[in-house]
Design a protein around this motif. Structure first.
Motif, PDB file in Angstrom:
ATOM      1  N   GLY A   1      -3.683 -28.164 -16.737  1.00 46.39           N
ATOM      2  CA  GLY A   1      -5.055 -28.605 -16.567  1.00 46.39           C
ATOM      3  C   GLY A   1      -5.220 -30.080 -16.898  1.00 46.39           C
ATOM      4  N   ASN A   2      -6.433 -30.567 -16.723  1.00 48.19           N
ATOM      5  CA  ASN A   2      -6.713 -31.980 -16.979  1.00 48.19           C
ATOM      6  C   ASN A   2      -6.556 -32.356 -18.436  1.00 48.19           C
ATOM      7  N   ASN A   3      -6.586 -31.385 -19.315  1.00 47.86           N
ATOM      8  CA  ASN A   3      -6.491 -31.649 -20.747  1.00 47.86           C
ATOM      9  C   ASN A   3      -5.063 -31.560 -21.271  1.00 47.86           C
ATOM     10  N   ASN A   4      -4.092 -31.719 -20.383  1.00 45.80           N
ATOM     11  CA  ASN A   4      -2.681 -31.709 -20.792  1.00 45.80           C
ATOM     12  C   ASN A   4      -2.267 -30.396 -21.438  1.00 45.80           C
ATOM     13  N   ASP A   5      -2.845 -29.319 -20.983  1.00 43.53           N
ATOM     14  CA  ASP A   5      -2.461 -28.023 -21.515  1.00 43.53           C
ATOM     15  C   ASP A   5      -2.003 -27.116 -20.375  1.00 43.53           C
ATOM     16  N   MET A   6      -0.817 -26.551 -20.542  1.00 44.79           N
ATOM     17  CA  MET A   6      -0.339 -25.583 -19.562  1.00 44.79           C
ATOM     18  C   MET A   6      -0.938 -24.231 -19.900  1.00 44.79           C
ATOM     19  N   ARG A   7      -1.498 -23.584 -18.889  1.00 40.51           N
ATOM     20  CA  ARG A   7      -2.049 -22.248 -19.068  1.00 40.51           C
ATOM     21  C   ARG A   7      -1.147 -21.288 -18.309  1.00 40.51           C
ATOM     22  N   PHE A   8      -0.623 -20.316 -19.029  1.00 40.47           N
ATOM     23  CA  PHE A   8       0.375 -19.424 -18.440  1.00 40.47           C
ATOM     24  C   PHE A   8      -0.238 -18.136 -17.913  1.00 40.47           C
ATOM     25  N   GLY A   9       0.332 -17.670 -16.809  1.00 37.98           N
ATOM     26  CA  GLY A   9       0.029 -16.327 -16.360  1.00 37.98           C
ATOM     27  C   GLY A   9       0.774 -15.329 -17.222  1.00 37.98           C
ATOM     28  N   ALA A  10       0.480 -14.064 -17.002  1.00 39.88           N
ATOM     29  CA  ALA A  10       1.111 -12.994 -17.788  1.00 39.88           C
ATOM     30  C   ALA A  10       2.569 -12.799 -17.396  1.00 39.88           C
ATOM     31  N   GLY A  11       2.943 -13.356 -16.226  1.00 36.15           N
ATOM     32  CA  GLY A  11       4.328 -13.246 -15.792  1.00 36.15           C
ATOM     33  C   GLY A  11       4.566 -12.070 -14.874  1.00 36.15           C
ATOM     34  N   THR A  12       5.549 -12.244 -13.996  1.00 37.32           N
ATOM     35  CA  THR A  12       6.000 -11.168 -13.111  1.00 37.32           C
ATOM     36  C   THR A  12       7.417 -10.804 -13.500  1.00 37.32           C
ATOM     37  N   ARG A  13       7.610  -9.525 -13.776  1.00 41.07           N
ATOM     38  CA  ARG A  13       8.957  -9.072 -14.144  1.00 41.07           C
ATOM     39  C   ARG A  13       9.730  -8.742 -12.884  1.00 41.07           C
ATOM     40  N   LEU A  14      10.843  -9.431 -12.693  1.00 39.32           N
ATOM     41  CA  LEU A  14      11.685  -9.246 -11.512  1.00 39.32           C
ATOM     42  C   LEU A  14      12.965  -8.523 -11.904  1.00 39.32           C
ATOM     43  N   THR A  15      13.307  -7.515 -11.107  1.00 35.35           N
ATOM     44  CA  THR A  15      14.584  -6.821 -11.277  1.00 35.35           C
ATOM     45  C   THR A  15      15.342  -6.917  -9.968  1.00 35.35           C
ATOM     46  N   VAL A  16      16.567  -7.432 -10.029  1.00 36.89           N
ATOM     47  CA  VAL A  16      17.430  -7.510  -8.858  1.00 36.89           C
ATOM     48  C   VAL A  16      18.509  -6.450  -9.009  1.00 36.89           C
TER      49      VAL A  16
ATOM     50  N   SER B   1      -7.495 -20.710 -11.499  1.00 37.26           N
ATOM     51  CA  SER B   1      -8.926 -20.950 -11.353  1.00 37.26           C
ATOM     52  C   SER B   1      -9.341 -22.412 -11.558  1.00 37.26           C
ATOM     53  N   ASP B   2      -8.520 -23.196 -12.270  1.00 38.74           N
ATOM     54  CA  ASP B   2      -8.884 -24.573 -12.575  1.00 38.74           C
ATOM     55  C   ASP B   2      -8.585 -25.482 -11.398  1.00 38.74           C
ATOM     56  N   ARG B   3      -9.625 -25.882 -10.666  1.00 43.87           N
ATOM     57  CA  ARG B   3      -9.417 -26.729  -9.492  1.00 43.87           C
ATOM     58  C   ARG B   3      -8.891 -28.114  -9.867  1.00 43.87           C
ATOM     59  N   GLY B   4      -9.007 -28.473 -11.146  1.00 43.52           N
ATOM     60  CA  GLY B   4      -8.521 -29.778 -11.591  1.00 43.52           C
ATOM     61  C   GLY B   4      -7.029 -29.819 -11.857  1.00 43.52           C
ATOM     62  N   SER B   5      -6.360 -28.689 -11.757  1.00 42.47           N
ATOM     63  CA  SER B   5      -4.919 -28.641 -12.011  1.00 42.47           C
ATOM     64  C   SER B   5      -4.175 -29.496 -10.997  1.00 42.47           C
ATOM     65  N   GLN B   6      -3.259 -30.330 -11.505  1.00 44.01           N
ATOM     66  CA  GLN B   6      -2.514 -31.233 -10.635  1.00 44.01           C
ATOM     67  C   GLN B   6      -1.025 -30.936 -10.620  1.00 44.01           C
ATOM     68  N   SER B   7      -0.547 -30.295 -11.675  1.00 43.47           N
ATOM     69  CA  SER B   7       0.885 -30.020 -11.789  1.00 43.47           C
ATOM     70  C   SER B   7       1.078 -28.533 -12.003  1.00 43.47           C
TER      71      SER B   7
END
Lengths: 113, 110
Positions: free
Chosen positions: B93-108, B26-32
């Motif tokens: 984000g612009n404030n040098n904080d990584m915001r994580f998603g809940a994650g996707t569990r992958l099974t191969v 959601s953060d349009r300011g995210s660059q990385s």
């Protein structure tokens, strides 16, 4: 090159106590970020330190605090522990924290009983 | 709306197939943007970083970024059972904080 080192790896504390966790970043890295990971909330940002200054803070109560030393090592402290503080606490180090890659330590597993 | 959204999975693919993991932010300011892999009981391990729109390939992994759509994805080609893990998307984000998603569990599956 040594990775990010967190100590201790495991900790059991009683409600109401306080705890201090330590993080030694990769040599040359000046930014240290702390995260709390729980099954229900996932990875949540606590705070980030750079050159001994807290640059950013997540949405956690004041019981959670931290500091960084001149050698970039960081500590985080949790006072008046609650059962809900039981979690995996992770620190991540990066060169300057600004759009650079961050690498995690192995974490400290805190259990509050 | 969550800051970072990922399909929680589990996503199951057969060995040798392509696994596709998606993430919106959601953060349009995210660059990385970073992708981490986390095995059960272990800490997250950085596998890909992407900073510009388009594709970035590294071995069997390809990260794709579309800032206009606020969308980032990770493709894993020739999936192996050792790729079974939770994959975390982390925009910075612009404030040098990584915001994580809940994650996707992958099974191969072999």
């Amino acid at each position: 090159k040594a990775g990010v080192t967190q100590t201790p790896r495991y900790l059991i504390k009683t409600r109401g106590q306080q705890v201090t966790l330590s993080c030694s970043p990769i040599s040359g890295h000046r930014s240290v970020s702390w995260y709390q990971q729980t099954p229900g909330q996932g990875l949540q940002f606590l705070f980030e330190y750079f050159s001994e200054t807290q640059r950013n803070k997540g949405n956690f109560p004041g019981r959670f605090s931290g500091r960084q030393f001149s050698n970039s090592r960081s500590e985080m402290n949790v006072s008046t522990l609650e059962l809900g503080d039981s979690a995996l606490y992770l620190c991540a180090s990066s060169f300057d924290g600004s759009n650079t890659e961050a690498f995690f330590g192995q974490g400290t597993r805190l259990t509050v009983v | 709306q969550k800051e970072v959204e990922q399909n929680s999975g589990p996503l199951s693919v057969p060995e040798g197939a392509i696994a596709s993991l998606n993430c919106t932010y959601s953060d349009r300011g995210s660059q990385s943007f970073f992708w981490y892999r986390q095995y059960s009981g272990k800490s997250p391990e950085l596998i890909m970083s992407i900073y510009s729109n388009g594709d970035k390939e590294d071995g069997r992994f390809t990260a794709q970024l579309n800032k206009a759509s606020q969308y980032v994805s990770l493709l894993i080609r020739d999936s192996q059972p050792s790729d079974s893990a939770t994959y975390l998307c982390a925009p910075m984000g612009n404030n040098n904080d990584m915001r994580f998603g809940a994650g996707t569990r992958l099974t191969v599956k072999p």
